[in-house]
Scaffold this motif. Structure first.
Motif, mmCIF file in Angstrom:
data_model
loop_
_atom_site.group_PDB
_atom_site.id
_atom_site.type_symbol
_atom_site.label_atom_id
_atom_site.label_comp_id
_atom_site.label_asym_id
_atom_site.label_seq_id
_atom_site.Cartn_x
_atom_site.Cartn_y
_atom_site.Cartn_z
ATOM 1 N N ASP A 8 -0.464 1.437 -14.200
ATOM 2 C CA ASP A 8 -0.716 1.280 -12.770
ATOM 3 C C ASP A 8 0.473 1.846 -12.006
ATOM 4 O O ASP A 8 1.600 1.397 -12.196
ATOM 5 C CB ASP A 8 -0.891 -0.197 -12.403
ATOM 6 C CG ASP A 8 -2.171 -0.774 -12.975
ATOM 7 O OD1 ASP A 8 -3.141 -0.013 -13.117
ATOM 8 O OD2 ASP A 8 -2.190 -1.978 -13.280
ATOM 9 N N LEU A 9 0.208 2.811 -11.146
ATOM 10 C CA LEU A 9 1.280 3.409 -10.361
ATOM 11 C C LEU A 9 1.521 2.571 -9.107
ATOM 12 O O LEU A 9 0.572 2.082 -8.499
ATOM 13 C CB LEU A 9 0.911 4.843 -9.968
ATOM 14 C CG LEU A 9 0.652 5.808 -11.117
ATOM 15 C CD1 LEU A 9 0.312 7.183 -10.578
ATOM 16 C CD2 LEU A 9 1.842 5.895 -12.041
ATOM 17 N N PRO A 10 2.791 2.396 -8.712
ATOM 18 C CA PRO A 10 3.082 1.624 -7.500
ATOM 19 C C PRO A 10 2.502 2.313 -6.266
ATOM 20 O O PRO A 10 2.669 3.519 -6.092
ATOM 21 C CB PRO A 10 4.606 1.574 -7.454
ATOM 22 C CG PRO A 10 5.078 2.601 -8.397
ATOM 23 C CD PRO A 10 3.993 2.866 -9.374
ATOM 24 N N LYS A 11 1.833 1.548 -5.415
ATOM 25 C CA LYS A 11 1.070 2.109 -4.296
ATOM 26 C C LYS A 11 1.924 2.769 -3.227
ATOM 27 O O LYS A 11 1.555 3.798 -2.688
ATOM 28 C CB LYS A 11 0.246 1.010 -3.620
ATOM 29 C CG LYS A 11 -0.861 0.466 -4.450
ATOM 30 C CD LYS A 11 -1.598 -0.605 -3.683
ATOM 31 C CE LYS A 11 -2.662 -1.239 -4.533
ATOM 32 N NZ LYS A 11 -3.356 -2.308 -3.827
ATOM 33 N N LYS A 12 3.053 2.181 -2.911
ATOM 34 C CA LYS A 12 3.802 2.642 -1.746
ATOM 35 C C LYS A 12 4.822 3.732 -2.053
ATOM 36 O O LYS A 12 5.430 4.280 -1.150
ATOM 37 C CB LYS A 12 4.501 1.453 -1.082
ATOM 38 C CG LYS A 12 3.511 0.465 -0.518
ATOM 39 C CD LYS A 12 4.170 -0.609 0.277
ATOM 40 C CE LYS A 12 3.118 -1.541 0.853
ATOM 41 N NZ LYS A 12 3.705 -2.580 1.674
ATOM 42 N N ASP A 42 5.374 14.754 -1.040
ATOM 43 C CA ASP A 42 5.616 13.709 -0.046
ATOM 44 C C ASP A 42 4.484 12.695 0.059
ATOM 45 O O ASP A 42 4.642 11.663 0.703
ATOM 46 C CB ASP A 42 5.836 14.340 1.330
ATOM 47 C CG ASP A 42 7.064 15.238 1.345
ATOM 48 O OD1 ASP A 42 8.006 14.937 0.588
ATOM 49 O OD2 ASP A 42 7.078 16.224 2.098
ATOM 50 N N LYS A 43 3.369 12.980 -0.542
ATOM 51 C CA LYS A 43 2.220 12.092 -0.445
ATOM 52 C C LYS A 43 2.488 10.784 -1.181
ATOM 53 O O LYS A 43 3.118 10.769 -2.234
ATOM 54 C CB LYS A 43 1.001 12.784 -1.056
ATOM 55 C CG LYS A 43 -0.292 12.413 -0.415
ATOM 56 C CD LYS A 43 -1.396 13.334 -0.878
ATOM 57 C CE LYS A 43 -2.504 13.301 0.135
ATOM 58 N NZ LYS A 43 -3.622 14.121 -0.253
ATOM 59 N N ARG A 44 2.002 9.691 -0.616
ATOM 60 C CA ARG A 44 2.140 8.381 -1.253
ATOM 61 C C ARG A 44 0.950 8.138 -2.176
ATOM 62 O O ARG A 44 -0.107 8.741 -2.016
ATOM 63 C CB ARG A 44 2.193 7.277 -0.195
ATOM 64 C CG ARG A 44 3.277 7.463 0.834
ATOM 65 C CD ARG A 44 4.573 6.924 0.357
ATOM 66 N NE ARG A 44 5.657 7.294 1.273
ATOM 67 C CZ ARG A 44 6.883 6.858 1.153
ATOM 68 N NH1 ARG A 44 7.208 6.046 0.179
ATOM 69 N NH2 ARG A 44 7.810 7.239 1.993
ATOM 70 N N VAL A 45 1.118 7.240 -3.118
ATOM 71 C CA VAL A 45 0.067 6.991 -4.110
ATOM 72 C C VAL A 45 -1.194 6.448 -3.449
ATOM 73 O O VAL A 45 -2.306 6.850 -3.793
ATOM 74 C CB VAL A 45 0.573 6.018 -5.202
ATOM 75 C CG1 VAL A 45 -0.546 5.631 -6.142
ATOM 76 C CG2 VAL A 45 1.704 6.655 -5.982
ATOM 77 N N HIS A 46 -1.038 5.560 -2.472
ATOM 78 C CA HIS A 46 -2.229 4.979 -1.843
ATOM 79 C C HIS A 46 -2.982 5.996 -0.987
ATOM 80 O O HIS A 46 -4.131 5.762 -0.619
ATOM 81 C CB HIS A 46 -1.874 3.730 -1.027
ATOM 82 C CG HIS A 46 -0.979 3.994 0.154
ATOM 83 N ND1 HIS A 46 -1.463 4.376 1.366
ATOM 84 C CD2 HIS A 46 0.368 3.929 0.284
ATOM 85 C CE1 HIS A 46 -0.458 4.540 2.213
ATOM 86 N NE2 HIS A 46 0.674 4.272 1.568
ATOM 87 N N GLU A 47 -2.360 7.140 -0.690
ATOM 88 C CA GLU A 47 -3.019 8.187 0.088
ATOM 89 C C GLU A 47 -3.823 9.147 -0.783
ATOM 90 O O GLU A 47 -4.553 9.984 -0.264
ATOM 91 C CB GLU A 47 -1.973 8.988 0.879
ATOM 92 C CG GLU A 47 -1.213 8.166 1.897
ATOM 93 C CD GLU A 47 -0.035 8.923 2.486
ATOM 94 O OE1 GLU A 47 0.270 10.037 2.010
ATOM 95 O OE2 GLU A 47 0.594 8.389 3.413
#
Length: 120
Positions: A8-12, A42-47
């Protein structure tokens, strides 16, 4: 939540750093993966969209040895050294430092708790 290679990758976190949570992928290889797939660092995981996550997972599966397979390969390499009976294999078998460190005073991590010998 993005789950790649059983992790599981950290969301933020940013994607380039989140991929390093996978055993066998460092910062350099995570950047190579993102460049190949065409995703911004630069994109975040939750995006990430589902398509982007699946493309990252596919690229990792095609090009890299990660998690359980990599751990298994490392253990098999160590076992083959021990079976060959060369210097490094013998050091692994005895539980001593392998890479040339001195053992007169230190090396407690590899040798374990101190055992006093021949005290009167």
């Amino acid at each position: 939540m993005a789950r790649i290679a059983g992790v599981d990758l950290p969301k933020k976190k940013r994607v380039e750093y989140a991929l390093t949570y996978i055993y066998g992928i460092g910062l350099k290889s995570s950047r190579e993966i993102l460049e190949a797939v065409g995703i911004s660092f630069d994109k975040r995981v939750h995006e990430l969209s589902e398509d982007e996550v699946s493309s990252i997972a596919k690229k990792i599966q095609q090009s890299y040895l990660v998690e359980g397979d990599l751990r298994k390969k490392v253990q098999m390499d160590i076992k083959s050294l021990m079976d060959l009976g060369n210097y490094r294999g013998i050091r692994h078998r005895k539980g001593l430092p392998v890479r040339g460190q001195t053992t007169k005073n230190n090396a407690r991590t590899r040798k374990g708790k101190k055992k006093t010998v021949g005290s009167k």
